[in-house]
Design a protein around this motif. Structure first.
Motif, mmCIF file in Angstrom:
data_model
loop_
_atom_site.group_PDB
_atom_site.id
_atom_site.type_symbol
_atom_site.label_atom_id
_atom_site.label_comp_id
_atom_site.label_asym_id
_atom_site.label_seq_id
_atom_site.Cartn_x
_atom_site.Cartn_y
_atom_site.Cartn_z
ATOM 1 N N ARG A 148 -12.721 18.382 59.418
ATOM 2 C CA ARG A 148 -13.757 17.420 59.774
ATOM 3 C C ARG A 148 -13.644 17.036 61.246
ATOM 4 N N THR A 153 -18.935 13.421 62.021
ATOM 5 C CA THR A 153 -20.321 13.893 62.032
ATOM 6 C C THR A 153 -20.482 15.368 61.662
ATOM 7 N N SER A 176 -21.526 21.831 57.726
ATOM 8 C CA SER A 176 -22.516 20.766 57.574
ATOM 9 C C SER A 176 -22.347 19.728 58.667
ATOM 10 N N GLY A 178 -24.108 15.668 60.231
ATOM 11 C CA GLY A 178 -25.046 14.564 60.104
ATOM 12 C C GLY A 178 -24.404 13.268 60.551
ATOM 13 N N SER A 180 -22.470 9.952 60.788
ATOM 14 C CA SER A 180 -21.292 9.446 60.095
ATOM 15 C C SER A 180 -21.652 8.277 59.194
ATOM 16 N N ASP A 183 -25.813 9.008 53.840
ATOM 17 C CA ASP A 183 -25.945 9.773 52.610
ATOM 18 C C ASP A 183 -26.100 11.254 52.959
ATOM 19 N N ARG A 184 -25.131 12.046 52.574
ATOM 20 C CA ARG A 184 -25.161 13.466 52.949
ATOM 21 C C ARG A 184 -26.332 14.204 52.317
ATOM 22 N N GLU A 185 -26.700 13.836 51.121
ATOM 23 C CA GLU A 185 -27.805 14.518 50.443
ATOM 24 C C GLU A 185 -29.116 14.297 51.184
ATOM 25 N N TRP A 188 -27.764 14.885 55.993
ATOM 26 C CA TRP A 188 -26.944 15.942 56.578
ATOM 27 C C TRP A 188 -27.624 17.290 56.424
ATOM 28 N N THR A 190 -26.985 21.573 56.141
ATOM 29 C CA THR A 190 -25.970 22.447 55.556
ATOM 30 C C THR A 190 -26.304 23.907 55.846
#
Length: 272
Positions: A148, A153, A176, A178, A180, A183-185, A188, A190
């Motif tokens: 990471r 991010t 991936s 996005g 910090s 919500d990654r879904e 972010w 991918t």
């Protein structure tokens, strides 16, 4: 600032997806060994003259990959490997992979092409070399193979084994990025690389995140979720620059907000 105001965004991996159609047009102009084929209104394909590689842009998707880069052992063989990029993936990351693949396919010899695809490091060593060579080295998760960014991010989860070794087809590398803490879904992007994807192509994408350069966008292309995590400066449009005889100077101050401290990286740093 108006949504269509030209801006420069840093770091680039948080700049939003950008203009996919314009990126593909630039790719065709700079890479003449690829030809255009548009089988459907919503899809444009770039086919390499060797007929062993294809780049697909889905213009209309909202859920499926926006971009797919695929390679075949021969024009009549089955799929060798595939890389996919979701609708939020910055075009610079996609194009980094496409240009590296082009350099390999256009090499004067097969040996030179293979070297450009696989490089001089093993898969795991190449990933480690890339992330540990950053100005601020990436951190590896204690309970997984994931690396990471120190600012939270971006992340890369390497495949569970060397991509050239025999193994399950579902073994993939995931890159991936996005804002910090978001919500990654929802926020972010991918990119996924299947088993047998050449190491150098994965590293080409990773380098865009390890040492990201600024990206040119329109202000409206930068999502609200990302704006507090980036530095945004207004810039002149190409038409305005041509009229004034200048380059692309900054014409406005940074957008107010909490911006990450950022120093542009010399592109030469990308040479590994």
């Amino acid at each position: 600032m108006n949504p269509d105001t030209p801006v420069r965004v840093a770091p680039g991996h948080l700049a939003g997806p950008g203009n996919a159609e314009a990126a593909l047009e630039d790719f065709f102009e700079s890479c003449p060994t690829w030809s255009r084929w548009r089988p459907y209104d919503e899809t444009t394909l770039a086919l390499h003259e060797r007929l062993t590689a294809v780049i697909e842009l889905d213009h209309e998707t909202t859920e499926n990959p926006r971009w797919t880069i695929a390679s075949y052992q021969s024009p009549v063989d089955e799929l060798a490997w595939q890389a996919t990029f979701c609708t939020r993936t910055p075009v610079e990351i996609v194009m980094a992979v496409a240009h590296r693949l082009t350099a390999a396919l256009d090499s004067p010899s097969r040996l030179a092409g293979e070297d450009l695809l696989w490089g001089g490091h093993s898969y795991e060593d190449a990933v480690r070399h890339a992330v540990e060579g950053a100005d601020v080295p990436w951190e590896q998760a204690v309970d997984s193979r994931q690396w990471r960014r120190a600012d939270g991010t971006a992340a890369i989860t390497p495949a569970s084994h060397d991509p050239w070794a025999p193994g399950p087809a579902e073994s993939v590398t995931t890159l991936s990025g996005g804002p910090s803490g978001s919500d990654r879904e929802q926020h972010w992007w991918t990119a996924t690389f299947t088993q047998h994807t050449p190491t150098a192509l994965i590293i080409a994408a990773l380098d865009e995140v390890v040492e990201p350069l600024p990206a040119d966008r329109e202000f409206g292309q930068v999502s609200e979720a990302n704006r507090a995590h980036v530095h945004i400066e207004a810039r002149r449009s190409r038409a305005a620059s041509a009229t004034s005889g200048g380059g692309v100077p900054v014409i406005g101050a940074a957008v107010p907000g909490t911006a990450l401290a950022y120093t542009p990286t010399d592109p030469a740093r990308r040479s590994r």
